[in-house]
Structure formats: C-alpha cells, structure tokens
Design a protein around this motif. Structure first.
Motif, PDB file in Angstrom:
ATOM      1  N   ASP A 109       0.923  -1.123  -0.197  1.00 34.58           N
ATOM      2  CA  ASP A 109       0.059   0.132  -0.052  1.00 34.58           C
ATOM      3  C   ASP A 109       0.901   1.241  -0.134  1.00 34.58           C
ATOM      4  OD1 ASP A 109       0.827  -0.692   2.351  1.00 34.58           O
ATOM      5  OD2 ASP A 109      -0.700   0.297   3.372  1.00 34.58           O
ATOM      6  N   ARG A 112       2.099   1.935  -3.380  1.00 34.68           N
ATOM      7  CA  ARG A 112       1.179   2.065  -4.508  1.00 34.68           C
ATOM      8  C   ARG A 112       1.034   3.642  -4.314  1.00 34.68           C
ATOM      9  NH1 ARG A 112      -1.781  -2.500  -2.776  1.00 34.68           N
ATOM     10  NH2 ARG A 112      -1.259  -4.091  -4.243  1.00 34.68           N
ATOM     11  N   ALA A 113       1.029   4.082  -2.996  1.00 39.54           N
ATOM     12  CA  ALA A 113       0.776   5.503  -2.754  1.00 39.54           C
ATOM     13  C   ALA A 113       1.966   6.452  -3.176  1.00 39.54           C
ATOM     14  CB  ALA A 113       0.736   5.763  -1.010  1.00 39.54           C
ATOM     15  N   ASP A 115       3.727   5.611  -5.867  1.00 35.86           N
ATOM     16  CA  ASP A 115       3.515   5.642  -7.366  1.00 35.86           C
ATOM     17  C   ASP A 115       2.343   6.624  -7.652  1.00 35.86           C
ATOM     18  OD1 ASP A 115       5.364   3.567  -7.854  1.00 35.86           O
ATOM     19  OD2 ASP A 115       3.765   2.067  -7.878  1.00 35.86           O
ATOM     20  N   ALA A 116       1.242   6.646  -6.968  1.00 34.92           N
ATOM     21  CA  ALA A 116       0.336   7.697  -7.112  1.00 34.92           C
ATOM     22  C   ALA A 116       0.779   9.098  -7.007  1.00 34.92           C
ATOM     23  CB  ALA A 116      -0.827   7.414  -6.183  1.00 34.92           C
ATOM     24  N   LEU A 117       1.886   9.393  -5.898  1.00 37.63           N
ATOM     25  CA  LEU A 117       2.226  10.779  -5.902  1.00 37.63           C
ATOM     26  C   LEU A 117       3.142  11.096  -6.952  1.00 37.63           C
ATOM     27  CD1 LEU A 117       2.759  12.961  -4.047  1.00 37.63           C
ATOM     28  CD2 LEU A 117       4.780  11.828  -2.918  1.00 37.63           C
ATOM     29  N   ASP A 118       4.049  10.094  -7.405  1.00 40.59           N
ATOM     30  CA  ASP A 118       5.018  10.277  -8.661  1.00 40.59           C
ATOM     31  C   ASP A 118       4.087  10.565  -9.885  1.00 40.59           C
ATOM     32  OD1 ASP A 118       7.130   9.707  -7.073  1.00 40.59           O
ATOM     33  OD2 ASP A 118       7.395   7.893  -7.855  1.00 40.59           O
ATOM     34  N   ALA A 119       2.749   9.886  -9.978  1.00 37.56           N
ATOM     35  CA  ALA A 119       1.894  10.158 -11.161  1.00 37.56           C
ATOM     36  C   ALA A 119       1.521  11.635 -10.811  1.00 37.56           C
ATOM     37  CB  ALA A 119       0.900   9.174 -11.257  1.00 37.56           C
ATOM     38  N   GLU A 120       0.839  12.020  -9.713  1.00 36.72           N
ATOM     39  CA  GLU A 120       0.249  13.365  -9.485  1.00 36.72           C
ATOM     40  C   GLU A 120       1.498  14.402  -9.747  1.00 36.72           C
ATOM     41  OE1 GLU A 120      -1.082  15.337  -5.677  1.00 36.72           O
ATOM     42  OE2 GLU A 120      -2.033  13.424  -5.927  1.00 36.72           O
ATOM     43  N   ASP A 123       1.875  15.173 -13.496  1.00 33.10           N
ATOM     44  CA  ASP A 123       0.987  15.525 -14.369  1.00 33.10           C
ATOM     45  C   ASP A 123       1.161  16.971 -14.979  1.00 33.10           C
ATOM     46  OD1 ASP A 123      -0.956  13.495 -14.214  1.00 33.10           O
ATOM     47  OD2 ASP A 123      -1.877  14.211 -12.428  1.00 33.10           O
TER      48      ASP A 123
END
Length: 144
Positions: A109, A112-113, A115-120, A123
């Motif tokens: 988890d 994944r957090a 990875d989400a921060l990297d994607a954010e 952007d």
C-alpha cells in the motif's frame, strides 16, 4: 772494566738496534690489540645496522598491514552506509522475505501511494483560471 769498554766501543751500534727491536715488539702487540678492538667494533656496528634494518623492515610491513586493514575497514563502513538499491521485482520480493528486508521494504500500500504521488507530480500544470494565477505585485502605499 776495560774489556767491557772495548766491547762497548766495538758493538755500540747494537744498543740502539736492541731498543728499536723492543719498541717494534711493543708496537706490534699494541697494533694487534687495536686491530682486534677495531674488528670487534666493526662487527658490533654491522650487527647493529643489520638489526636496525630488520626492525625498519618489520615496522614498514606492520604499517603496510595497518594501512590495508584501515582501507578495508573504511570500505566496509562506506559500503554499510550506501543505500541498497533494488531494481528487479523478484529481487525485491526475495529481499523482503529476509529479516533485514522486512525492516527496510515498504508494504504494497505504501508503494502504491508513492506511485500515485509520482503520477500526480508528473501531471501537467493545471489549466488557467483554476486559481493558479501569478501572484500580484505589491501595490504602492497610499500617500499619507
């Protein structure tokens, strides 16, 4: 007595020769003694120089060994400070099963957090008018 004086006149040259022979014998013994003393001193100095050279070689060897040991210790400490970078998924899974891996590896988890921060963060910038306008410059102060 006259006979003795007659002999002395005839062999007067024998007295200095006997004296010179006695002096030669004394000098020869003194020279042999001094030669033996110098030989003994030379052997003692040679032994002392050999001992000093052996001691210097041992000190240099010990110093080289200490330098090798210090370098190895420094390299080990430096390697211990380096982070472990894991790139392969299988390597991460295998490492996570070890005791050290359980302490250092993040849970799924948390990964994944991240990875989400990297994607954010990757952007593009928000569109205009969404409150992301530049900061206005300071207005001049009113005349007082």
């Amino acid at each position: 007595m006259t006979a003795a004086l007659a002999l002395l006149r005839r062999f007067w040259w024998a007295i200095p020769i006997i004296g010179l022979a006695a002096a030669l014998l004394v000098t020869r013994e003194t020279l042999a003694d001094r030669t033996a003393t110098l030989t003994a001193e030379r052997q003692a100095w040679t032994a002392e120089i050999d001992r000093a050279e052996r001691q210097r070689a041992e000190i240099e060897k010990r110093n080289a060994d200490r330098l090798v040991q210090a370098t190895a210790t420094y390299a080990d400490r430096l390697a211990a400070r380096e982070p472990i970078i894991l790139r392969s998924t299988n390597t991460v899974r295998e490492y996570a099963t070890t005791d050290a891996g359980r302490l250092r590896c993040r849970g799924a988890d948390r990964v994944r957090a991240i990875d989400a921060l990297d994607a954010e963060l990757a952007d593009p910038a928000p569109p205009a008018g969404s409150g992301a306008s530049p900061v206005p410059a300071d207005a001049p102060a009113p005349a007082g």
